[in-house]
Design a protein around this motif. Structure first.
Motif, PDB file in Angstrom:
ATOM      1  N   LYS A 143       7.863  -3.034  -5.002  1.00 29.03           N
ATOM      2  CA  LYS A 143       7.033  -4.444  -5.202  1.00 29.03           C
ATOM      3  C   LYS A 143       7.931  -5.513  -4.972  1.00 29.03           C
ATOM      4  O   LYS A 143       7.641  -6.494  -4.148  1.00 29.03           O
ATOM      5  CB  LYS A 143       6.598  -4.473  -6.605  1.00 29.03           C
ATOM      6  CG  LYS A 143       5.773  -3.450  -7.086  1.00 29.03           C
ATOM      7  CD  LYS A 143       4.446  -3.433  -6.315  1.00 29.03           C
ATOM      8  CE  LYS A 143       3.566  -2.104  -6.699  1.00 29.03           C
ATOM      9  NZ  LYS A 143       4.208  -0.872  -5.662  1.00 29.03           N
ATOM     10  N   GLU A 183       2.994  10.994  -3.103  1.00 27.94           N
ATOM     11  CA  GLU A 183       2.522   9.558  -2.792  1.00 27.94           C
ATOM     12  C   GLU A 183       3.569   8.494  -3.037  1.00 27.94           C
ATOM     13  O   GLU A 183       4.204   8.915  -3.936  1.00 27.94           O
ATOM     14  CB  GLU A 183       1.439   9.384  -4.106  1.00 27.94           C
ATOM     15  CG  GLU A 183       0.496   8.125  -3.680  1.00 27.94           C
ATOM     16  CD  GLU A 183      -0.209   7.816  -5.118  1.00 27.94           C
ATOM     17  OE1 GLU A 183      -0.926   8.743  -5.327  1.00 27.94           O
ATOM     18  OE2 GLU A 183      -0.219   6.799  -5.682  1.00 27.94           O
ATOM     19  N   GLN A 222       0.918  -1.253  -0.034  1.00 29.24           N
ATOM     20  CA  GLN A 222      -0.001  -0.071   0.020  1.00 29.24           C
ATOM     21  C   GLN A 222       1.099   1.291   0.011  1.00 29.24           C
ATOM     22  O   GLN A 222       2.328   1.181  -0.074  1.00 29.24           O
ATOM     23  CB  GLN A 222      -0.946  -0.263   1.187  1.00 29.24           C
ATOM     24  CG  GLN A 222      -0.684   0.595   2.550  1.00 29.24           C
ATOM     25  CD  GLN A 222       0.679   0.247   3.321  1.00 29.24           C
ATOM     26  OE1 GLN A 222       1.438  -0.358   2.725  1.00 29.24           O
ATOM     27  NE2 GLN A 222       0.861   0.863   4.432  1.00 29.24           N
ATOM     28  N   ASP A 223       0.497   2.489   0.002  1.00 27.94           N
ATOM     29  CA  ASP A 223       1.298   3.496  -0.039  1.00 27.94           C
ATOM     30  C   ASP A 223       0.842   4.634   0.797  1.00 27.94           C
ATOM     31  O   ASP A 223      -0.311   4.434   1.371  1.00 27.94           O
ATOM     32  CB  ASP A 223       1.346   4.146  -1.482  1.00 27.94           C
ATOM     33  CG  ASP A 223      -0.161   4.240  -2.110  1.00 27.94           C
ATOM     34  OD1 ASP A 223      -0.947   4.552  -1.451  1.00 27.94           O
ATOM     35  OD2 ASP A 223      -0.622   3.547  -2.914  1.00 27.94           O
ATOM     36  N   ARG A 243       9.104   4.715  -5.186  1.00 27.91           N
ATOM     37  CA  ARG A 243       8.632   5.395  -6.235  1.00 27.91           C
ATOM     38  C   ARG A 243       7.743   6.699  -5.547  1.00 27.91           C
ATOM     39  O   ARG A 243       7.032   6.356  -4.746  1.00 27.91           O
ATOM     40  CB  ARG A 243       7.782   4.560  -7.258  1.00 27.91           C
ATOM     41  CG  ARG A 243       7.334   5.366  -8.307  1.00 27.91           C
ATOM     42  CD  ARG A 243       6.510   4.342  -9.124  1.00 27.91           C
ATOM     43  NE  ARG A 243       5.574   5.134 -10.231  1.00 27.91           N
ATOM     44  CZ  ARG A 243       5.930   5.663 -11.249  1.00 27.91           C
ATOM     45  NH1 ARG A 243       7.180   5.405 -11.696  1.00 27.91           N
ATOM     46  NH2 ARG A 243       4.983   6.503 -11.870  1.00 27.91           N
ATOM     47  N   ASP A 274       5.292   5.153  -3.046  1.00 28.49           N
ATOM     48  CA  ASP A 274       4.715   3.677  -3.445  1.00 28.49           C
ATOM     49  C   ASP A 274       5.764   2.824  -2.869  1.00 28.49           C
ATOM     50  O   ASP A 274       7.077   3.111  -2.971  1.00 28.49           O
ATOM     51  CB  ASP A 274       4.453   3.240  -4.952  1.00 28.49           C
ATOM     52  CG  ASP A 274       3.590   4.154  -5.553  1.00 28.49           C
ATOM     53  OD1 ASP A 274       2.639   4.666  -4.630  1.00 28.49           O
ATOM     54  OD2 ASP A 274       3.711   4.738  -6.606  1.00 28.49           O
TER      55      ASP A 274
END
Lengths: 233, 160
Positions: free
Chosen positions: B140, B135, B1-2, B124, B137
Motif C-alpha cells: 500500500k 493471492e 489490485q492483486d 503480502r 497483494d
C-alpha cells in the motif's frame, strides 16, 4: 596402644626360657602378666563398644543429615576394601516443590571417610515431572552426590514418563531437589509419532522447559499422531 | 489490485512425515509453545520452508507441548523466510500458518513469488494450502502505489 597379643607372647617367651635360673623373678613376671590380662579384659569390653558406636554414628549421621534430602534405608551393609557397600539402598525424599521422589539401586558403594559421594549400580529413579506426571529413570551406573543432592549418570539412560515420553540419553546430570536434568551427550526423545533428537538436552523447572541444543532434528509423522490421538479420545 | 495464481506446489500433503531441523529447540510447557531457532528448515515431501526462527503454538486444550500430544494451533516464522515447492519459490520477512484454516500468509517489505523466470513482487502473499490458491497483494505505502510488479518472461510457459 601396642598389640595385646605381642605382649603376651613376649612375657611367655621370657618366662619360659629362664624358668630354672631365676624363680625369684617370678613375681615381676607375674605382675607383668596380670597387668596384661587386666588390659585384655579392658579391651574386650572397649573394642566392641567402639565398633558399635562407630556404626551407630554412621547410620545416624546418614539418617539425620539427610534432612529433606531423603533418608537412606538399606537392606544390608558390609565393609569391603575400605568402603561401605550397601545392597539395594532406597532413597526417598521430596523435591523443592514438595513432590516425592524415590531412588533405588542394586548396590551402592561409599568410601569410608570419603566425602558425601556414593557410587551406584543398577539405578532406578522415580522422579516427578511436569503436571502430575512421573518419570522413571533406569541406568546401569552413576554417582550420587549427597552433599548437593545430585545424581550424575555416566551410562546410557532409559527414561519413561507417565505422559508417554520415551527418552534415551547417553549420560545425564540430575539435580534432584530442583528436579532438573541435563545431558551434554546425544539424546533421543519419542512420543506417539514425534521424534526429537539433538546433541544436548536440558529439562528445567521439573520438565516445564525442555531445551534441545546442537543439531536438533524433529520428525513428525502426522498419520501416527492422528492414530494415537484417535485412540486417546 | 492483486493477482491470483495457482500455486499448486505449495500444499501441505496431509500425512507425509514432516522433518524439522534447527540449531536449537526450546519447548515451554506453560506457554504451550515450542521455539525452533538457528537456520530452521522444515521439509514435507517437495515443500521446503527455511527461516531464522519458527514458533509452534499449541492449542490450550490440555495436551502438553513437550509431549507433542497437544495439537498445533499456528506457526509463526520469521528471520527471512524462504518457501519452496516443486516449481515455485516465495520469500518474505515473516510468515504465519494457521493449522485450522490452513492459510499461509507471507509478508514483508518485499515478498517475491517466482515460478521459473516469472517473478511477482508484492507485500503480502496469502496461500490457501488446501488447494494451493495464492493471492499476492501489493504494498500500500510504497512508491509502486500499491500495485503488484509482475515480470513475465515471454515464452517461459512452454519451456517448463
Amino acid at each position: 596402644m601396642s598389640n595385646p597379643k605381642d605382649n603376651a607372647a613376649g612375657a611367655a617367651r621370657r618366662g619360659h626360657g629362664d624358668a630354672i635360673r631365676n624363680t625369684e623373678r617370678g613375681a615381676e613376671d607375674f605382675a607383668l602378666a596380670s597387668r596384661h590380662s587386666r588390659r585384655v579384659r579392658l579391651l574386650k569390653r572397649v573394642l566392641p563398644a567402639a565398633a558399635i558406636a562407630i556404626t551407630v554414628v554412621f547410620v545416624g549421621y546418614s539418617y539425620l543429615f539427610s534432612g529433606t534430602r531423603g533418608a537412606i534405608d538399606l537392606a544390608s551393609a558390609s565393609i569391603e576394601g575400605g568402603s561401605l557397600v550397601m545392597s539395594s539402598p532406597e532413597l526417598n525424599g521430596f523435591t523443592s516443590d514438595d513432590r516425592p521422589y524415590k531412588m533405588t539401586a542394586e548396590r551402592a558403594r561409599q568410601k569410608l571417610g570419603g566425602e558425601d559421594v556414593i557410587e551406584l549400580e543398577g539405578i532406578r529413579a522415580h522422579v516427578p515431572v511436569d503436571g502430575d506426571n512421573f518419570a522413571t529413570i533406569q541406568a546401569s551406573d552413576g554417582v550420587y552426590d549427597r552433599g548437593n543432592n545430585r545424581l550424575d549418570i555416566t551410562s546410557e539412560i532409559a527414561l519413561r514418563t507417565t505422559s508417554g515420553i520415551v527418552a534415551k540419553l547417553d549420560s545425564a546430570e540430575i539435580d534432584i531437589a530442583k528436579s532438573s536434568l541435563s545431558s551434554s551427550n546425544p539424546v533421543e526423545i519419542e512420543l506417539d509419532g514425534t521424534k526429537i533428537a539433538a546433541d544436548s538436552f536440558a529439562a528445567e523447572e521439573g520438565g516445564k522447559v525442555f531445551v534441545f541444543d546442537k543439531r536438533v532434528r524433529v520428525t513428525i509423522d502426522p498419520s501416527r499422531i492422528r492414530e494415537t490421538a484417535d485412540a486417546r479420545n | 489490485q492483486d493477482s491470483q495464481s495457482r500455486l499448486t506446489g505449495l500444499q501441505l500433503s496431509g500425512d507425509k512425515p514432516i522433518q524439522i531441523e534447527s540449531e536449537r529447540l526450546e519447548v515451554r510447557e506453560e506457554d504451550n509453545v515450542a521455539v525452533f531457532s538457528g537456520n530452521v528448515s522444515v521439509v514435507q515431501g517437495p515443500t521446503l520452508l527455511k527461516a531464522g526462527r519458527m514458533k509452534v503454538y499449541y492449542l490450550q486444550d490440555g495436551g502438553s507441548a513437550a509431549t507433542g500430544s497437544a495439537n498445533i494451533d499456528r506457526l509463526e516464522v520469521d528471520g527471512n523466510v524462504y518457501v519452496k515447492s516443486e516449481n515455485q519459490v516465495a520469500t518474505g520477512d515473516s510468515a504465519t500458518f494457521d493449522m485450522k484454516t490452513e492459510v499461509l500468509v507471507l509478508s514483508g517489505k518485499e515478498v517475491v513469488l517466482s515460478e521459473g523466470e516469472n517473478v511477482i513482487v508484492g507485500c503480502r502473499l496469502t496461500v490457501q494450502m488446501k488447494n494451493g490458491q495464492a493471492e499476492l497483494d501489493g504494498c500500500k505505502d510504497t512508491k509502486a502505489g500499491g500495485r503488484v510488479k509482475m515480470l513475465l518472461t515471454p515464452g517461459s510457459q512452454n519451456r517448463q
